[in-house]
Scaffold this motif. Structure first.
Motif, PDB file in Angstrom:
ATOM      1  N   PRO A  17      47.024 -29.026  -9.489  1.00 34.94           N
ATOM      2  CA  PRO A  17      46.090 -27.966  -9.885  1.00 34.94           C
ATOM      3  C   PRO A  17      46.478 -27.314 -11.215  1.00 34.94           C
ATOM      4  CG  PRO A  17      46.771 -27.698  -7.601  1.00 34.94           C
ATOM      5  CD  PRO A  17      47.602 -28.786  -8.186  1.00 34.94           C
ATOM      6  N   ASP A  18      47.782 -27.204 -11.491  1.00 36.81           N
ATOM      7  CA  ASP A  18      48.262 -26.649 -12.753  1.00 36.81           C
ATOM      8  C   ASP A  18      48.860 -27.799 -13.566  1.00 36.81           C
ATOM      9  OD1 ASP A  18      49.544 -25.389 -14.874  1.00 36.81           O
ATOM     10  OD2 ASP A  18      50.332 -23.764 -13.624  1.00 36.81           O
ATOM     11  N   LEU A  19      48.021 -28.442 -14.374  1.00 31.98           N
ATOM     12  CA  LEU A  19      48.463 -29.617 -15.149  1.00 31.98           C
ATOM     13  C   LEU A  19      49.607 -29.297 -16.094  1.00 31.98           C
ATOM     14  CD1 LEU A  19      45.191 -31.553 -16.057  1.00 31.98           C
ATOM     15  CD2 LEU A  19      47.079 -32.332 -14.637  1.00 31.98           C
ATOM     16  N   LEU A  20      49.571 -28.146 -16.732  1.00 30.33           N
ATOM     17  CA  LEU A  20      50.625 -27.803 -17.689  1.00 30.33           C
ATOM     18  C   LEU A  20      51.980 -27.682 -16.984  1.00 30.33           C
ATOM     19  CD1 LEU A  20      51.611 -27.151 -20.500  1.00 30.33           C
ATOM     20  CD2 LEU A  20      50.933 -24.773 -20.119  1.00 30.33           C
ATOM     21  N   ALA A  21      52.019 -27.011 -15.853  1.00 32.20           N
ATOM     22  CA  ALA A  21      53.281 -26.866 -15.120  1.00 32.20           C
ATOM     23  C   ALA A  21      53.786 -28.227 -14.642  1.00 32.20           C
ATOM     24  CB  ALA A  21      53.106 -25.925 -13.932  1.00 32.20           C
ATOM     25  N   ALA A  22      52.885 -29.081 -14.159  1.00 28.08           N
ATOM     26  CA  ALA A  22      53.286 -30.423 -13.714  1.00 28.08           C
ATOM     27  C   ALA A  22      53.770 -31.251 -14.895  1.00 28.08           C
ATOM     28  CB  ALA A  22      52.110 -31.108 -13.020  1.00 28.08           C
ATOM     29  N   TRP A  23      53.093 -31.157 -16.040  1.00 30.43           N
ATOM     30  CA  TRP A  23      53.481 -31.859 -17.262  1.00 30.43           C
ATOM     31  C   TRP A  23      54.905 -31.462 -17.659  1.00 30.43           C
ATOM     32  CZ3 TRP A  23      54.755 -30.333 -22.239  1.00 30.43           C
ATOM     33  CH2 TRP A  23      54.643 -31.289 -23.241  1.00 30.43           C
ATOM     34  N   PRO A  41      37.577 -38.395 -15.494  1.00 30.38           N
ATOM     35  CA  PRO A  41      37.095 -37.192 -16.184  1.00 30.38           C
ATOM     36  C   PRO A  41      38.276 -36.320 -16.603  1.00 30.38           C
ATOM     37  CG  PRO A  41      36.757 -37.005 -13.823  1.00 30.38           C
ATOM     38  CD  PRO A  41      37.260 -38.410 -14.077  1.00 30.38           C
ATOM     39  N   THR A  42      37.975 -35.226 -17.257  1.00 28.10           N
ATOM     40  CA  THR A  42      39.030 -34.304 -17.670  1.00 28.10           C
ATOM     41  C   THR A  42      39.802 -33.833 -16.451  1.00 28.10           C
ATOM     42  OG1 THR A  42      37.518 -32.448 -17.516  1.00 28.10           O
ATOM     43  CG2 THR A  42      37.741 -33.498 -19.684  1.00 28.10           C
ATOM     44  N   GLY A  43      40.987 -33.301 -16.694  1.00 25.09           N
ATOM     45  CA  GLY A  43      41.818 -32.857 -15.589  1.00 25.09           C
ATOM     46  C   GLY A  43      42.700 -33.961 -15.058  1.00 25.09           C
ATOM     47  N   HIS A  57      46.258 -35.426 -11.062  1.00 22.99           N
ATOM     48  CA  HIS A  57      44.826 -35.218 -10.904  1.00 22.99           C
ATOM     49  C   HIS A  57      44.572 -33.765 -10.530  1.00 22.99           C
ATOM     50  CE1 HIS A  57      43.759 -39.577 -10.859  1.00 22.99           C
ATOM     51  NE2 HIS A  57      45.034 -39.664 -10.534  1.00 22.99           N
ATOM     52  N   GLN A  58      43.951 -33.042 -11.449  1.00 18.00           N
ATOM     53  CA  GLN A  58      43.733 -31.612 -11.244  1.00 18.00           C
ATOM     54  C   GLN A  58      42.816 -31.349 -10.050  1.00 18.00           C
ATOM     55  OE1 GLN A  58      42.053 -29.613 -14.665  1.00 18.00           O
ATOM     56  NE2 GLN A  58      43.452 -27.916 -14.354  1.00 18.00           N
ATOM     57  N   GLN A  59      41.856 -32.217  -9.794  1.00 18.85           N
ATOM     58  CA  GLN A  59      40.899 -31.997  -8.707  1.00 18.85           C
ATOM     59  C   GLN A  59      41.283 -32.690  -7.407  1.00 18.85           C
ATOM     60  OE1 GLN A  59      38.465 -29.800  -9.232  1.00 18.85           O
ATOM     61  NE2 GLN A  59      39.233 -29.593 -11.302  1.00 18.85           N
ATOM     62  N   ALA A  60      42.364 -33.457  -7.380  1.00 16.99           N
ATOM     63  CA  ALA A  60      42.743 -34.213  -6.183  1.00 16.99           C
ATOM     64  C   ALA A  60      43.194 -33.288  -5.071  1.00 16.99           C
ATOM     65  CB  ALA A  60      43.841 -35.209  -6.518  1.00 16.99           C
ATOM     66  N   MET A  61      42.966 -33.751  -3.851  1.00 20.43           N
ATOM     67  CA  MET A  61      43.352 -32.970  -2.684  1.00 20.43           C
ATOM     68  C   MET A  61      44.540 -33.582  -1.947  1.00 20.43           C
ATOM     69  SD  MET A  61      41.235 -30.552  -2.969  1.00 20.43           S
ATOM     70  CE  MET A  61      41.404 -29.660  -1.455  1.00 20.43           C
ATOM     71  N   ALA A  62      44.857 -34.850  -2.245  1.00 19.69           N
ATOM     72  CA  ALA A  62      45.916 -35.523  -1.507  1.00 19.69           C
ATOM     73  C   ALA A  62      46.612 -36.550  -2.391  1.00 19.69           C
ATOM     74  CB  ALA A  62      45.339 -36.218  -0.277  1.00 19.69           C
ATOM     75  N   VAL A  63      47.799 -36.951  -1.992  1.00 16.68           N
ATOM     76  CA  VAL A  63      48.523 -38.029  -2.660  1.00 16.68           C
ATOM     77  C   VAL A  63      47.821 -39.334  -2.311  1.00 16.68           C
ATOM     78  CG1 VAL A  63      50.718 -39.264  -2.743  1.00 16.68           C
ATOM     79  CG2 VAL A  63      50.695 -36.774  -2.585  1.00 16.68           C
ATOM     80  N   GLU A  64      47.649 -40.212  -3.307  1.00 17.29           N
ATOM     81  CA  GLU A  64      47.007 -41.505  -3.078  1.00 17.29           C
ATOM     82  C   GLU A  64      47.771 -42.604  -3.801  1.00 17.29           C
ATOM     83  OE1 GLU A  64      42.259 -40.980  -2.655  1.00 17.29           O
ATOM     84  OE2 GLU A  64      43.018 -40.836  -4.682  1.00 17.29           O
ATOM     85  N   LEU A  65      47.748 -43.784  -3.228  1.00 24.93           N
ATOM     86  CA  LEU A  65      48.222 -44.988  -3.909  1.00 24.93           C
ATOM     87  C   LEU A  65      46.990 -45.610  -4.562  1.00 24.93           C
ATOM     88  CD1 LEU A  65      50.418 -46.477  -1.046  1.00 24.93           C
ATOM     89  CD2 LEU A  65      51.201 -45.214  -3.054  1.00 24.93           C
ATOM     90  N   ILE A  66      47.078 -45.867  -5.873  1.00 27.49           N
ATOM     91  CA  ILE A  66      45.933 -46.380  -6.618  1.00 27.49           C
ATOM     92  C   ILE A  66      46.198 -47.827  -7.032  1.00 27.49           C
ATOM     93  CG2 ILE A  66      44.412 -46.033  -8.608  1.00 27.49           C
ATOM     94  CD1 ILE A  66      44.362 -43.622  -6.774  1.00 27.49           C
ATOM     95  N   PHE A  67      45.229 -48.686  -6.754  1.00 25.60           N
ATOM     96  CA  PHE A  67      45.291 -50.093  -7.141  1.00 25.60           C
ATOM     97  C   PHE A  67      44.064 -50.438  -7.961  1.00 25.60           C
ATOM     98  CE2 PHE A  67      47.815 -49.675  -3.359  1.00 25.60           C
ATOM     99  CZ  PHE A  67      48.867 -50.550  -3.521  1.00 25.60           C
ATOM    100  N   VAL A  68      44.160 -51.468  -8.799  1.00 22.25           N
ATOM    101  CA  VAL A  68      43.009 -51.987  -9.532  1.00 22.25           C
ATOM    102  C   VAL A  68      42.865 -53.463  -9.184  1.00 22.25           C
ATOM    103  CG1 VAL A  68      43.087 -50.332 -11.435  1.00 22.25           C
ATOM    104  CG2 VAL A  68      44.398 -52.433 -11.597  1.00 22.25           C
ATOM    105  N   ARG A  69      41.624 -53.907  -9.131  1.00 20.53           N
ATOM    106  CA  ARG A  69      41.373 -55.312  -8.815  1.00 20.53           C
ATOM    107  C   ARG A  69      39.953 -55.686  -9.209  1.00 20.53           C
ATOM    108  NH1 ARG A  69      41.465 -57.517  -3.343  1.00 20.53           N
ATOM    109  NH2 ARG A  69      39.962 -58.925  -4.236  1.00 20.53           N
TER     110      ARG A  69
END
Length: 110
Positions: A17-23, A41-43, A57-69
């Motif tokens: 939620p706080d991108l600057l603090a996480a950065w 998108p932004t965030g 992810h500023q708008q995310a609600m949960a931890v996710e594993l992301i894959f591309v295919r």
């Protein structure tokens, strides 16, 4: 591009939620900003330590594993046939295709 049944691992997505603090925290741990295609998108910000990629992810609600295919629609059909119900699904030719689900007793996957 497909490296396994889920595809190629892209990142561990973390709510920030706080991108600057996480950065600032990730820089303090030795992570550097990673180049992205800006498909999100932004965030959103991406970081890597050369071994693992973290997506904030500023708008995310949960931890996710992301894959591309490739073949996301076919993968979604295979998951449904195996009894894995999507929690979110965007298919079609007019947008970036996404399927999100939760592994039984496990993490969220996108």
């Amino acid at each position: 591009m497909t490296a396994g049944p889920l595809g190629r691992f892209l990142e561990l997505a973390l709510p920030a939620p706080d991108l600057l603090a996480a950065w600032q925290a990730l820089h303090g741990l030795g992570f550097a900003e990673a180049t992205t295609t800006d498909a999100r998108p932004t965030g959103y910000a991406a970081f890597s330590d050369g071994r693992v990629a973290l997506g904030l992810h500023q708008q995310a609600m949960a931890v996710e594993l992301i894959f591309v295919r490739t073949g996301v629609e076919q993968a979604a059909a295979s998951l449904a046939a195996a009894g894995v119900a999507p929690t979110e699904q965007k298919l079609g030719e007019d947008a970036a295709q996404e399927v999100a689900f939760r592994l039984p007793g496990g993490p969220a996957v996108r």
